[in-house]
Design a protein around this motif. Sequence first.
Motif, short mmCIF file in Angstrom:
data_model
loop_
_atom_site.label_atom_id
_atom_site.label_comp_id
_atom_site.label_asym_id
_atom_site.label_seq_id
_atom_site.Cartn_x
_atom_site.Cartn_y
_atom_site.Cartn_z
N ASN A 50 -32.99 -2.54 17.58
CA ASN A 50 -34.01 -2.66 17.27
C ASN A 50 -34.23 -0.88 17.61
O ASN A 50 -33.64 -0.28 18.55
CB ASN A 50 -34.62 -3.56 17.79
CG ASN A 50 -34.90 -4.72 17.26
OD1 ASN A 50 -34.53 -5.48 16.29
ND2 ASN A 50 -33.98 -5.92 18.75
N GLU B 156 -27.93 -18.48 15.29
CA GLU B 156 -28.59 -18.15 15.88
C GLU B 156 -28.72 -19.05 16.81
O GLU B 156 -30.26 -20.19 16.87
CB GLU B 156 -29.89 -17.08 15.96
CG GLU B 156 -28.66 -15.87 15.96
CD GLU B 156 -27.97 -15.04 17.14
OE1 GLU B 156 -28.66 -15.38 18.49
OE2 GLU B 156 -27.37 -13.81 17.85
N HIS C 259 -24.65 -11.90 9.23
CA HIS C 259 -25.22 -12.28 10.90
C HIS C 259 -24.66 -13.52 10.58
O HIS C 259 -25.07 -14.52 10.39
CB HIS C 259 -26.74 -12.20 10.82
CG HIS C 259 -26.87 -12.04 12.20
ND1 HIS C 259 -26.47 -13.11 13.57
CD2 HIS C 259 -27.74 -10.41 13.08
CE1 HIS C 259 -27.11 -12.19 14.63
NE2 HIS C 259 -27.72 -11.10 14.27
N GLN D 25 -33.08 -10.52 24.10
CA GLN D 25 -32.48 -9.68 24.81
C GLN D 25 -31.87 -9.39 25.79
O GLN D 25 -32.67 -9.26 26.94
CB GLN D 25 -32.54 -8.62 24.27
CG GLN D 25 -32.62 -7.67 22.37
CD GLN D 25 -32.17 -6.56 22.13
OE1 GLN D 25 -32.93 -6.11 22.22
NE2 GLN D 25 -30.77 -6.55 21.49
N PRO E 271 -22.68 -3.76 22.30
CA PRO E 271 -22.65 -4.09 20.99
C PRO E 271 -21.76 -5.72 21.37
O PRO E 271 -21.15 -5.82 22.75
CB PRO E 271 -21.55 -3.67 20.88
CG PRO E 271 -20.62 -2.23 21.44
CD PRO E 271 -21.95 -2.01 22.45
N PRO E 272 -21.85 -6.70 21.33
CA PRO E 272 -22.88 -6.85 19.78
C PRO E 272 -24.14 -7.38 19.57
O PRO E 272 -24.59 -7.36 18.73
CB PRO E 272 -22.30 -8.15 19.10
CG PRO E 272 -21.81 -9.28 19.78
CD PRO E 272 -21.99 -7.94 21.28
N LEU E 273 -24.77 -6.56 20.56
CA LEU E 273 -26.25 -6.94 20.53
C LEU E 273 -27.19 -5.92 19.54
O LEU E 273 -27.08 -5.18 19.25
CB LEU E 273 -26.85 -6.64 21.53
CG LEU E 273 -27.10 -6.98 23.34
CD1 LEU E 273 -27.87 -6.24 24.32
CD2 LEU E 273 -27.54 -8.16 23.18
N ASP E 274 -28.14 -6.35 18.37
CA ASP E 274 -29.08 -6.10 17.82
C ASP E 274 -29.70 -4.94 17.91
O ASP E 274 -30.41 -4.83 18.91
CB ASP E 274 -30.10 -6.77 16.77
CG ASP E 274 -28.48 -8.13 15.87
OD1 ASP E 274 -27.71 -7.65 15.67
OD2 ASP E 274 -29.33 -9.39 16.04
N SER F 287 -25.27 -16.83 19.77
CA SER F 287 -24.34 -17.33 18.65
C SER F 287 -22.91 -17.67 19.07
O SER F 287 -22.76 -17.70 20.54
CB SER F 287 -24.25 -16.44 17.64
OG SER F 287 -23.03 -14.47 18.88
N PHE G 209 -30.86 -14.98 7.46
CA PHE G 209 -30.09 -13.51 7.84
C PHE G 209 -30.25 -12.64 6.05
O PHE G 209 -29.95 -11.87 5.88
CB PHE G 209 -29.34 -13.04 8.51
CG PHE G 209 -29.98 -13.44 10.01
CD1 PHE G 209 -30.47 -12.83 10.74
CD2 PHE G 209 -29.63 -14.84 10.49
CE1 PHE G 209 -30.12 -13.03 12.12
CE2 PHE G 209 -29.88 -15.17 11.74
CZ PHE G 209 -30.02 -13.94 13.11
N GLN H 151 -27.70 -9.37 5.34
CA GLN H 151 -27.40 -8.68 6.46
C GLN H 151 -26.06 -10.02 7.60
O GLN H 151 -26.55 -10.85 7.35
CB GLN H 151 -28.43 -8.51 7.55
CG GLN H 151 -27.95 -8.16 9.00
CD GLN H 151 -28.84 -8.04 9.56
OE1 GLN H 151 -30.43 -8.71 9.92
NE2 GLN H 151 -29.01 -7.65 10.47
N SER I 281 -27.59 -0.01 22.28
CA SER I 281 -26.88 0.65 22.00
C SER I 281 -25.33 0.75 22.23
O SER I 281 -24.43 0.94 21.88
CB SER I 281 -26.81 2.44 21.53
OG SER I 281 -28.23 2.31 20.94
#
Length: 187
Positions: A53, A175, A172, A98, A48-51, A135, A167, A170, A45
Amino acid sequence: MNYTVTKTTPSTRQALNDGGPDTEEPLIFRAPTPHDGARIHQLISDCPPLDVNSVYVYLLLAEHFANSCVVVERQQSLVGFISAYRPPTQPNTLFIWQVAVHQQARGQALGKRMLEHLLQRPELNSVSYIETTVSPSNHASRAMFQSLAARLGCALHEDTLFEESHFGSQQHEAEPLLRIGPKLEVG
């Protein structure tokens, strides 16, 4: 910057000096445990910009894929994390999902050091390739994987994997798949 990659097992807590002249606190590289799940979620959290989960996903990674994941602590704070796994149909490949480095630990090549740490684990001796998706706008991650490929003396190939349309609604970026290999040796 010179640094040492030390062979460890997932149950081993290995203190490694981060090599920075202004820091005396060691970095601890180790396999995650379920006790790290909420802390990993918070680290992601904060990066950023990591997704991000669910905490449950990070609990599962720590429980089922600890041998191919790594957390890094400094003064009992989580400052780094890599989630990775071996795809069932490609046992000689380590897929990096990640890579998170807390802002306080950036500029020390920690992402690349975590990758090299993973490659030293006996459980991953049969890994010949690293794959990941990055990305196009994530220049830092692309540079890290290019640097790792150069350090390993391996080619880095890019191919289409997930396009923006995959995606759904969403928004995105695409990738693309990055593949490093075929021979991985960290020395």
